[in-house]
Design an enzyme around this catalytic site. Structure first.
Site, mmCIF file in Angstrom:
data_model
loop_
_atom_site.group_PDB
_atom_site.id
_atom_site.type_symbol
_atom_site.label_atom_id
_atom_site.label_comp_id
_atom_site.label_asym_id
_atom_site.label_seq_id
_atom_site.Cartn_x
_atom_site.Cartn_y
_atom_site.Cartn_z
ATOM 1 N N HIS A 359 -15.145 39.304 43.096
ATOM 2 C CA HIS A 359 -15.754 38.100 42.521
ATOM 3 C C HIS A 359 -15.452 37.880 41.063
ATOM 4 O O HIS A 359 -15.896 36.875 40.494
ATOM 5 C CB HIS A 359 -17.271 38.143 42.678
ATOM 6 C CG HIS A 359 -17.732 37.830 44.056
ATOM 7 N ND1 HIS A 359 -17.956 36.545 44.495
ATOM 8 C CD2 HIS A 359 -17.987 38.628 45.106
ATOM 9 C CE1 HIS A 359 -18.353 36.570 45.750
ATOM 10 N NE2 HIS A 359 -18.377 37.831 46.162
ATOM 11 N N LYS A 550 -26.227 26.314 35.567
ATOM 12 C CA LYS A 550 -25.589 27.553 36.021
ATOM 13 C C LYS A 550 -26.050 28.660 35.096
ATOM 14 O O LYS A 550 -26.660 28.391 34.067
ATOM 15 C CB LYS A 550 -24.066 27.425 36.005
ATOM 16 C CG LYS A 550 -23.503 26.893 34.682
ATOM 17 C CD LYS A 550 -21.991 26.700 34.721
ATOM 18 C CE LYS A 550 -21.533 25.494 35.495
ATOM 19 N NZ LYS A 550 -20.736 25.813 36.666
ATOM 20 N N ARG A 551 -25.733 29.920 35.444
ATOM 21 C CA ARG A 551 -26.044 31.003 34.520
ATOM 22 C C ARG A 551 -25.474 30.675 33.137
ATOM 23 O O ARG A 551 -24.408 30.059 33.027
ATOM 24 C CB ARG A 551 -25.446 32.326 35.030
ATOM 25 C CG ARG A 551 -26.188 32.937 36.189
ATOM 26 C CD ARG A 551 -27.645 33.202 35.895
ATOM 27 N NE ARG A 551 -27.809 34.215 34.869
ATOM 28 C CZ ARG A 551 -28.083 35.497 35.114
ATOM 29 N NH1 ARG A 551 -28.227 35.918 36.350
ATOM 30 N NH2 ARG A 551 -28.228 36.350 34.125
ATOM 31 N N LYS A 556 -18.630 30.276 30.644
ATOM 32 C CA LYS A 556 -18.943 28.999 31.287
ATOM 33 C C LYS A 556 -19.019 27.853 30.271
ATOM 34 O O LYS A 556 -19.036 26.686 30.639
ATOM 35 C CB LYS A 556 -20.252 29.116 32.074
ATOM 36 C CG LYS A 556 -20.124 30.001 33.337
ATOM 37 C CD LYS A 556 -21.473 30.195 34.022
ATOM 38 C CE LYS A 556 -21.425 31.056 35.258
ATOM 39 N NZ LYS A 556 -20.896 30.373 36.458
ATOM 40 N N THR A 658 -19.426 27.551 42.841
ATOM 41 C CA THR A 658 -19.885 26.847 44.044
ATOM 42 C C THR A 658 -20.756 25.667 43.640
ATOM 43 O O THR A 658 -20.888 24.713 44.403
ATOM 44 C CB THR A 658 -20.687 27.774 44.982
ATOM 45 O OG1 THR A 658 -21.685 28.453 44.216
ATOM 46 C CG2 THR A 658 -19.780 28.774 45.675
ATOM 47 N N LYS A 662 -21.260 21.705 45.293
ATOM 48 C CA LYS A 662 -22.537 21.025 45.589
ATOM 49 C C LYS A 662 -22.559 19.632 44.965
ATOM 50 O O LYS A 662 -22.975 18.653 45.597
ATOM 51 C CB LYS A 662 -23.716 21.837 45.027
ATOM 52 C CG LYS A 662 -23.862 23.226 45.614
ATOM 53 C CD LYS A 662 -24.855 24.061 44.774
ATOM 54 C CE LYS A 662 -24.753 25.526 45.145
ATOM 55 N NZ LYS A 662 -25.463 26.401 44.174
HETATM 56 C C1 LIG Z 1 -24.972 27.292 43.376
HETATM 57 C C2 LIG Z 1 -25.843 28.087 42.488
HETATM 58 C C3 LIG Z 1 -25.294 28.899 41.505
HETATM 59 C C4 LIG Z 1 -23.798 28.962 41.241
HETATM 60 O O1 LIG Z 1 -23.459 27.950 40.345
HETATM 61 P P1 LIG Z 1 -22.060 27.941 39.560
HETATM 62 O O2 LIG Z 1 -22.060 26.630 38.874
HETATM 63 O O3 LIG Z 1 -20.992 28.047 40.587
HETATM 64 O O4 LIG Z 1 -22.087 29.086 38.620
HETATM 65 C C5 LIG Z 1 -26.126 29.621 40.687
HETATM 66 N N1 LIG Z 1 -27.460 29.563 40.834
HETATM 67 C C6 LIG Z 1 -28.035 28.784 41.760
HETATM 68 C C7 LIG Z 1 -29.520 28.741 41.858
HETATM 69 C C8 LIG Z 1 -27.257 28.028 42.623
HETATM 70 O O5 LIG Z 1 -27.851 27.255 43.551
#
Ligand SMILES: *Cc1c(COP(=O)(O)O)cnc(C)c1O
Length: 810
Positions: A359, A550-551, A556, A658, A662
């Site tokens: 990952h 996101k985190r 990022k 991911t 979404k």
């Molecule tokens: C989808 C998701 C992530 C991943 O988000 P990225 O933008 O790909 O880092 C992290 N936390 C939650 C709660 C998510 O639903």
């Protein structure tokens, strides 16, 4: 009260309503009048669960009768979120349950809202595991998820005066009606002690301490209730004295000196993302859940098939990152020490059984353990790792084109400085398949971290681009859009996300675009109401909702977004006469508690928000909000309301992402770098329907190699220099003018993440966003094309590829 009138006007109760009341009374112990919302929630879950259990048992019987191969997904994280809405939707019982509850005066949506999020994960890696579990059940594949039942999952984030504060998340406070404790499925897990051999060459490990792993099962319902699989999470209990005696009298030889403090093993999820924690307790957690899972898998295989040597025919074990990599050594130990197989045979079985998913390429996130720690905690596994390493290095010596340097990189033991066990190399060596999670990431794996292992085993690395489940990330979170799509193209997309492509021609249909815009606006109004309610901030639903959730991590690049926000703020104030596009900048995300810069970035976002939102000269043109406590449920609220999805990582650093999928699925346009799955999203939606900017991964690597000088870049960009200097000099932190001096100095001095290098391109891309937004028809057409073209990113497609190429179960 007129009883007769009430009796005649109340609708008759459905059988489901009767069952709800029965469960409320007999299993919760409350009557209707005394029931609180939590009681109704529990009664509803128990009622829905009863339907699930029948299918669960049927699924198990079927698998058994068909002697099917099973898939085992080992993951230290499962970020599953709430389960009730997902279960009801997948069972197709939405209307039935909400009507039954409304007959009882209860609002389904309201009780769904009080279900706690099961936040047993940090971010994308854990959420992927949750989407995969749902897709495995949907594709009718017999599968088990294995992980840890953390008592406290991901921390709850509060924002105090702009700073992140971490609070324990007690998700089990009201009990968990979804789970079943299986006291009968329990295994000893030992730590420490000694290894002795006898004359016959048999090896005995006598652990010094032990704990018992007990299974806790949660059902996972596939789409249309097709199959129900099991998420088996381990909890730890101390050995009771009777079991301790049995253990000491058994074939383990030698008494246990002590017990592991059981509860400490399952108390916390390590709240680090993209960094390895390196704590002894973390290694203990990894071994605890790996050992229990492998013992359970081998026990089940022997029970059903009798012969451990057929394991690879009947079991595929997938390692979600290196956290369960010690499983490779654990399976070898069981095969050799408990099932008397020779090393070579055990090794072939092991490799044929495991697959490993990588990952991250970030060096700081690659797990390795100091050799003395590993040896002290797992002395038998240390021997096995040495034996595996000897075998791998022998193969490497025989191979062409592998020099001493390559041997050093292939070795399972890092010999540079303090000796360490490399978990990624162990996982790689012990698996027949090693996959990356997006095409670019897989290419980079071959070129960087695994270059030499790839040379030695060239057929092993393959790509499986991540996916998301369209059930949770479209049907459940965005019912308005789902209905609209169904009206337009029929129902096929509900069972096959690829069928969304039929929506593409509707981008040209003015009436459809109008309805699409109405759905998006309604979602934005709903999010705005939520934000008004929680934070007191009023947002204009006609502004662009520009979202980065996101985190929080430097790679990022939330900082790039914030600095551009500051630059935009400056521009608007300097040129109020221009035709600015109203924007709402939304941020959310958690920072690892020990990650100083990430926490400072959260504070900066909040400082900028306070300043901008309080500036009357800006009016509605710019608003900034940092939404506290990002989790799955908050994502489900925000994603359907987004217009613009920020996916702006330094190219080469985001394995897949991911979140990007979404947003596109919910009709947001992506502004992003050519990183992770953004590359493939662009390939699917087309260049005209995504805004790509910035350095490519190759260019980033070249710049770093050539000696990048960020100071010159900053000084060469007026907008960037002004924004950085404003932040550095305390314009947004008058209470502590030096607060961001260090953070900004980092940009001048090294800027590892290329914020300065990409700034001008990013700012230009944002002005291009403004221009596109001005042509509302074109924007909406692009958004519709995004929805239509990203069905490929369904986790059903991803799991189908794993099933066919890695697990051999299709
Ligand atoms: C989808 C998701 C992530 C991943 O988000 P990225 O933008 O790909 O880092 C992290 N936390 C939650 C709660 C998510 O639903």
């Amino acid at each position: 009260m007129n009883v007769t009138a009430l009796a005649t006007s109340a609708p008759p109760r459905s059988p489901l309503a009767d069952r709800l009341v029965d469960n409320l009374i007999h299993r919760i112990g409350k009557d209707e009048r005394a029931a609180l919302p939590h009681d109704w929630l529990a009664a509803t879950i128990l009622t829905v669960r009863d339907d699930i259990i029948d299918r669960w048992m049927a699924s198990t019987r079927e698998t058994h009768a068909a002697k099917s191969k099973r898939v085992y997904y080992l993951s230290l994280e499962f970020l599953i979120g709430r389960l009730l809405r997902d279960a009801i939707a997948n069972l197709g019982k939405n209307r039935e349950v909400s009507q039954a509850l409304s007959q009882l005066g209860v609002d389904l949506a309201e009780i769904e809202e009080i279900e706690p999020d099961a936040a047993l994960g940090n971010g994308g890696l854990g959420r992927l595991a949750a989407c995969f579990m749902e897709s495995l059940a949907t594709l009718d594949l017999p599968a088990y998820g294995y992980g840890i039942r953390y008592m406290n999952g991901m921390f709850r984030q509060r924002i105090d005066d702009g700073w992140q504060v971490e609070l324990p998340e007690n998700w089990l406070a009201h009990g968990n009606p979804w789970e079943f404790e299986r006291r009968e499925s329990a295994y000893f897990v030992g730590f420490g002690g000694e290894v002795t051999g006898n004359d016959a060459g048999q090896v005995h490990w006598k652990p010094a301490e032990a704990v018992e792993a007990v299974a806790v099962d949660t059902p996972v319902v596939g789409w249309r209730g097709k199959r129900v699989n099991t998420l088996r999470l381990w909890t730890a209990v101390s050995l009771d004295p009777i079991k301790l005696d049995k253990f000491n009298a058994g074939d383990h030889e030698g008494a246990l000196a002590g017990q592991v403090r059981a509860e400490s093993l399952v108390r916390v999820l390590y709240p680090a993302d993209s960094t390895a924690s390196g704590q002894e307790l973390r290694l203990r957690q990894e071994y605890f859940f790996s050992s229990a899972s492998i013992q359970d898998i081998v026990r089940r295989h022997i029970q059903y098939f009798g012969d451990v040597r057929t394991l690879p025919d009947k079991a595929a074990i997938q390692l979600n990152d290196t956290h369960p990599a010690v499983s490779v050594a654990e399976l070898m130990r069981l095969l050799i020490d408990h099932h008397d197989l020779a090393f070579d045979e055990a090794w072939e079985i092991t490799k044929a059984t495991f697959g490993y998913t990588n990952h991250t390429l970030l060096p700081e996130a690659l797990e390795s353990w100091p050799l003395p720690l590993f040896e002290r905690l797992l002395p038998r596994h240390m021997q096995i790792v040495y034996a595996i390493n000897a075998r791998v290095l022998r193969e490497a010596r025989k191979a062409d084109g592998i020099d001493d340097e390559a041997i050093g990189a292939i070795s399972l033991i890092d010999e540079g400085g303090e000796r360490r066990v490399r978990m990624a190399n162990l996982a790689f060596a012990g698996s027949h398949s090693v996959n990356g999670v997006a095409a670019l990431h897989t290419d980079l794996m071959k070129q960087t971290v695994f270059a030499d292992l790839h040379k030695l085993y060239p057929a092993r690395i393959n790509n499986k681009t991540n996916g998301i489940t369209p059930r949770r990330w479209l049907f459940e979170c965005n019912p308005g859009l789902t209905h609209l799509i169904r009206d337009a193209i029929g129902e096929e997309f509900l069972d096959d996300a690829a069928a969304l492509t039929a929506l593409a021609p509707f981008a040209e249909d003015a009436a459809f675009r109008e309805r699409f815009a109405e759905v998006k606006r309604a979602n934005k109004v709903a999010l705005a109401a939520h934000i008004k309610d929680r934070m007191g901030l009023r947002l204009d639903p006609d502004a662009i909702f520009d979202v980065q959730i996101k985190r929080i991590h430097e790679y990022k690049r939330q900082l790039l977004n914030i600095i551009e926000t500051v630059a935009l703020y400056d521009q608007i104030r300097s040129h109020p006469e221009r035709n600015w596009t109203p924007r709402v900048k939304l941020f959310a995300g958690k920072a690892a508690s020990s990650y100083h810069n990430a926490k400072l970035i959260i504070k900066l976002a909040n400082d900028v928000a306070r300043r901008v939102n309080g500036d009357p000269s800006i009016g509605k043109l710019l608003k900034v909000a940092f939404l506290p406590n990002y989790n799955v449920s908050l994502a489900e609220r925000i994603v359907p309301a987004a217009d613009l999805s920020e996916q702006i990582s330094t190219a080469g650093m985001e394995a897949s992402g991911t979140g990007n999928m979404k947003f596109a699925l919910n009709g947001a346009l992506t502004i992003g770098t050519l990183d992770g799955a953004n590359v493939e999203i662009r390939d699917h939606v087309g260049d005209e329907n995504i805004i790509i900017f910035g350095l490519t991964a190759d260019e980033v690597a070249a710049k770093r190699a050539d000696g990048y000088e960020p100071r010159a870049v900053i000084e060469g960009s007026r907008e960037l220099a002004q924004a950085v200097n404003a932040i550095a000099s305390g314009v947004f932190s008058p209470d502590d003018p030096n607060r961001y001096q260090g953070l900004m100095a980092g940009l001048y001095e090294h800027d590892w993440f290329m914020v300065a290098a990409d700034f001008d391109a990013y700012a230009a891309a944002q002005r291009q966003v403004d221009a596109r937004w001005a042509d509302r028809d074109a924007w909406r057409a692009s958004a519709i094309r995004n929805v239509a073209q990203v069905g490929w990113f369904s986790s059903d497609r991803t799991i189908g590829e794993y099933a066919r190429d890695i697990w051999n179960v299709l």
